[in-house]
Write an enzyme that holds these catalytic residues in place. Structure first.
Site, PDB file in Angstrom:
ATOM      1  N   GLY A  27       0.801  -1.222   0.000  1.00 40.01           N
ATOM      2  CA  GLY A  27       0.000   0.000   0.000  1.00 40.01           C
ATOM      3  C   GLY A  27       0.832   1.269   0.000  1.00 40.01           C
ATOM      4  O   GLY A  27       0.479   2.251  -0.666  1.00 40.01           O
ATOM      5  N   ASN A  28       1.962   1.238   0.728  1.00 41.56           N
ATOM      6  CA  ASN A  28       2.762   2.462   0.831  1.00 41.56           C
ATOM      7  C   ASN A  28       3.383   2.869  -0.502  1.00 41.56           C
ATOM      8  O   ASN A  28       3.763   4.013  -0.690  1.00 41.56           O
ATOM      9  CB  ASN A  28       3.857   2.307   1.891  1.00 41.56           C
ATOM     10  CG  ASN A  28       4.834   1.215   1.522  1.00 41.56           C
ATOM     11  OD1 ASN A  28       4.451   0.064   1.354  1.00 41.56           O
ATOM     12  ND2 ASN A  28       6.081   1.564   1.354  1.00 41.56           N
TER      13      ASN A  28
ATOM     14  N   LYS B 265      -2.895 -10.026  -1.429  1.00 43.63           N
ATOM     15  CA  LYS B 265      -2.040  -9.876  -2.615  1.00 43.63           C
ATOM     16  C   LYS B 265      -0.702 -10.591  -2.453  1.00 43.63           C
ATOM     17  O   LYS B 265      -0.115 -11.037  -3.435  1.00 43.63           O
ATOM     18  CB  LYS B 265      -1.839  -8.400  -2.969  1.00 43.63           C
ATOM     19  CG  LYS B 265      -0.963  -7.596  -2.010  1.00 43.63           C
ATOM     20  CD  LYS B 265       0.350  -7.198  -2.621  1.00 43.63           C
ATOM     21  CE  LYS B 265       1.269  -6.415  -1.729  1.00 43.63           C
ATOM     22  NZ  LYS B 265       1.231  -6.480  -0.300  1.00 43.63           N
TER      23      LYS B 265
ATOM     24  N   LYS C 192     -13.615 -11.109   7.071  1.00 42.93           N
ATOM     25  CA  LYS C 192     -12.653 -10.046   6.790  1.00 42.93           C
ATOM     26  C   LYS C 192     -13.371  -8.692   6.732  1.00 42.93           C
ATOM     27  O   LYS C 192     -14.177  -8.446   5.822  1.00 42.93           O
ATOM     28  CB  LYS C 192     -11.962 -10.350   5.452  1.00 42.93           C
ATOM     29  CG  LYS C 192     -11.095  -9.246   4.924  1.00 42.93           C
ATOM     30  CD  LYS C 192      -9.689  -9.316   5.468  1.00 42.93           C
ATOM     31  CE  LYS C 192      -8.833  -8.193   4.896  1.00 42.93           C
ATOM     32  NZ  LYS C 192      -7.567  -8.059   5.590  1.00 42.93           N
TER      33      LYS C 192
ATOM     34  N   LYS D 238       2.854 -11.695   4.530  1.00 34.03           N
ATOM     35  CA  LYS D 238       4.095 -11.530   3.757  1.00 34.03           C
ATOM     36  C   LYS D 238       5.066 -12.674   4.068  1.00 34.03           C
ATOM     37  O   LYS D 238       5.655 -13.271   3.157  1.00 34.03           O
ATOM     38  CB  LYS D 238       4.757 -10.179   4.080  1.00 34.03           C
ATOM     39  CG  LYS D 238       3.866  -9.008   3.711  1.00 34.03           C
ATOM     40  CD  LYS D 238       4.522  -7.678   4.026  1.00 34.03           C
ATOM     41  CE  LYS D 238       3.506  -6.561   4.070  1.00 34.03           C
ATOM     42  NZ  LYS D 238       2.626  -6.473   2.890  1.00 34.03           N
TER      43      LYS D 238
HETATM   44  P1  ADP Z   1       1.806  -3.200   2.858  1.00 38.15           P
HETATM   45  O1  ADP Z   1       0.763  -2.118   2.860  1.00 38.15           O
HETATM   46  O2  ADP Z   1       3.113  -2.781   2.273  1.00 38.15           O
HETATM   47  O3  ADP Z   1       1.298  -4.512   2.330  1.00 38.15           O
HETATM   48  P2  ADP Z   1       1.412  -3.682   5.717  1.00 38.15           P
HETATM   49  O4  ADP Z   1       1.112  -2.358   6.345  1.00 38.15           O
HETATM   50  O5  ADP Z   1       0.291  -4.612   5.482  1.00 38.15           O
HETATM   51  O6  ADP Z   1       2.211  -3.428   4.371  1.00 38.15           O
HETATM   52  O7  ADP Z   1       2.550  -4.456   6.537  1.00 38.15           O
HETATM   53  C1  ADP Z   1       3.773  -3.820   6.869  1.00 38.15           C
HETATM   54  C2  ADP Z   1       3.696  -3.402   8.332  1.00 38.15           C
HETATM   55  O8  ADP Z   1       3.673  -4.569   9.170  1.00 38.15           O
HETATM   56  C3  ADP Z   1       4.872  -2.637   8.881  1.00 38.15           C
HETATM   57  O9  ADP Z   1       4.779  -1.267   8.587  1.00 38.15           O
HETATM   58  C4  ADP Z   1       4.748  -2.897  10.391  1.00 38.15           C
HETATM   59  O10 ADP Z   1       4.014  -1.843  11.001  1.00 38.15           O
HETATM   60  C5  ADP Z   1       3.888  -4.154  10.509  1.00 38.15           C
HETATM   61  N1  ADP Z   1       4.471  -5.290  11.226  1.00 38.15           N
HETATM   62  C6  ADP Z   1       3.765  -6.133  12.005  1.00 38.15           C
HETATM   63  N2  ADP Z   1       4.535  -7.096  12.507  1.00 38.15           N
HETATM   64  C7  ADP Z   1       5.792  -6.865  12.047  1.00 38.15           C
HETATM   65  C8  ADP Z   1       7.052  -7.529  12.211  1.00 38.15           C
HETATM   66  N3  ADP Z   1       7.165  -8.636  12.956  1.00 38.15           N
HETATM   67  N4  ADP Z   1       8.128  -7.015  11.581  1.00 38.15           N
HETATM   68  C9  ADP Z   1       8.032  -5.902  10.811  1.00 38.15           C
HETATM   69  N5  ADP Z   1       6.866  -5.234  10.626  1.00 38.15           N
HETATM   70  C10 ADP Z   1       5.758  -5.701  11.226  1.00 38.15           C
HETATM   71 MG    MG Z   2       0.162  -0.831   4.601  1.00 35.66          MG
END
Ligand code: ADP
Ligand code: MG
Length: 311
Positions: free
Chosen positions: A9-10, A211, A127, A273
């Site tokens: 998302g970022n 995704k 969800k 992830k």
């Molecule tokens: P994206 O939008 O890129 O898919 P998400 O926001 O869903 O990303 O996931 C990334 C976020 O997961 C990080 O910004 C962090 O806040 C969070 N997070 C949760 N658990 C962990 C972990 N064990 N290590 C690193 N980040 C983590």
């Molecule tokens: Mg995000």
């Protein structure tokens, strides 16, 4: 070497997830600078991306206009965001490649992902998506076949199925374009969820697909050697948010499974992830990495991020 990059998302919204058109375009332009660097280094790249904030915006439009224009189903929203985000990526990537003197064609493929029509999520959706609404609004939307739940003080929220992705049905088209030299954007938002009826026909369903989990099956389907999950942190972290927080570097699937079992990765964010990265390597992929957008080129070569490889 072929690499599938999954953009979070970022990479597609402004700070704090803000999703004005300008902020989306700007974030994608920045992301494509990093992708173009990777392409310019000689790596064969394919892209996939999330769509949470964009679908969230479409749902708000649906709600606000439901009394005038019938709301469109969630699978249509997914298809729309694949088109819009895909087009923005193509324009930005074209510009970033041209600035580097790299001549490569780019394309976006509207992509369907097969899910099981008997997935438990369809009888008991869990969800939550979109905004909280007052009961009366939620009841009005329930008339359109949506499931809404009373979530107490904050109001009502829509819940949908989040089934496991089984197969990227349009992976063949992505493969053919990649083999012809295209940098392909596919399976946006995890792909449009479809189910197969008993007569063999395919039909879109109202659900969301993770995704990252979809990327884990798209990568082998298009012959990718490496899967990179690009997000907003440089590494997955053990003991995240605690005094013992420690970034994870190079790790074997067995070691990472152990950390996963011990609950180090939050279910709505880092969890999928890590699961996706593990599935790709356990299924025969050479390497997967979880890292920040800024580090994707180093991560592809195993020099940055959380890198999952067999010993
Ligand atoms: P994206 O939008 O890129 O898919 P998400 O926001 O869903 O990303 O996931 C990334 C976020 O997961 C990080 O910004 C962090 O806040 C969070 N997070 C949760 N658990 C962990 C972990 N064990 N290590 C690193 N980040 C983590
Ligand atoms: Mg995000």
């Amino acid at each position: 070497m072929r690499v599938l990059i999954a953009l979070g998302g970022n990479a597609m919204t402004g700070p704090g997830g803000s999703a004005t058109p300008e902020e989306q375009d700007q974030a994608i332009a920045v992301a494509m600078e990093h992708v173009a660097d990777l392409v310019a280094s000689g790596v064969d790249v394919a892209l996939t991306h999330g769509n949470g904030p964009q679908v969230g915006n479409l749902l708000v439009k649906n709600e606000l206009s439901a009394h005038v224009v019938p709301p469109v189903p969630l699978d249509w929203c997914g298809a729309q965001t694949q088109g819009t985000i895909g087009f923005l990526i193509l324009d930005s990537l074209d510009r970033a490649l041209a600035a580097r003197g790299v001549s490569r064609p780019v394309a976006t493929v509207v992509t369907r992902t097969l899910v099981d029509k008997d997935d438990p999520g369809f009888t008991k959706p869990t969800k939550p998506i979109g905004r909280y609404l007052p009961e009366a609004d939620a009841r009005a939307l329930s008339q359109h076949g949506q499931t809404w739940e009373d979530r107490g003080e904050q109001g009502w929220r829509r819940v949908v199925a989040s089934p496991q992705p089984l197969e990227i049905l349009d992976a063949g088209a992505i493969e053919v374009l990649a083999a012809a030299g295209y940098i392909v954007v596919g399976s946006g938002g995890g792909g449009i969820p479809v189910v197969r009826h008993d007569d063999g026909s395919l039909h879109g369903v109202e659900a969301v697909i993770d995704k990252d989990l979809a990327a884990a099956i798209l990568a082998p389907a298009i012959g990718a050697d490496v899967l990179v999950i690009a997000t907003d942190v440089e590494n997955a972290i053990a003991g995240y948010g605690t005094a013992e927080a420690a970034p994870i570097g190079r790790v074997t699937p067995a070691e990472l499974r152990r950390l996963q079992k011990d609950g180090h990765f939050a279910s709505g964010s880092m969890g999928p992830k890590v699961e996706a990265a593990l599935r790709f390597v356990e299924g025969g992929g050479a390497r997967s990495a979880i890292t920040s957008l800024q580090r994707i080129t180093d991560a592809v070569h195993g020099r940055a991020g959380t890198v999952i490889e067999n010993p």
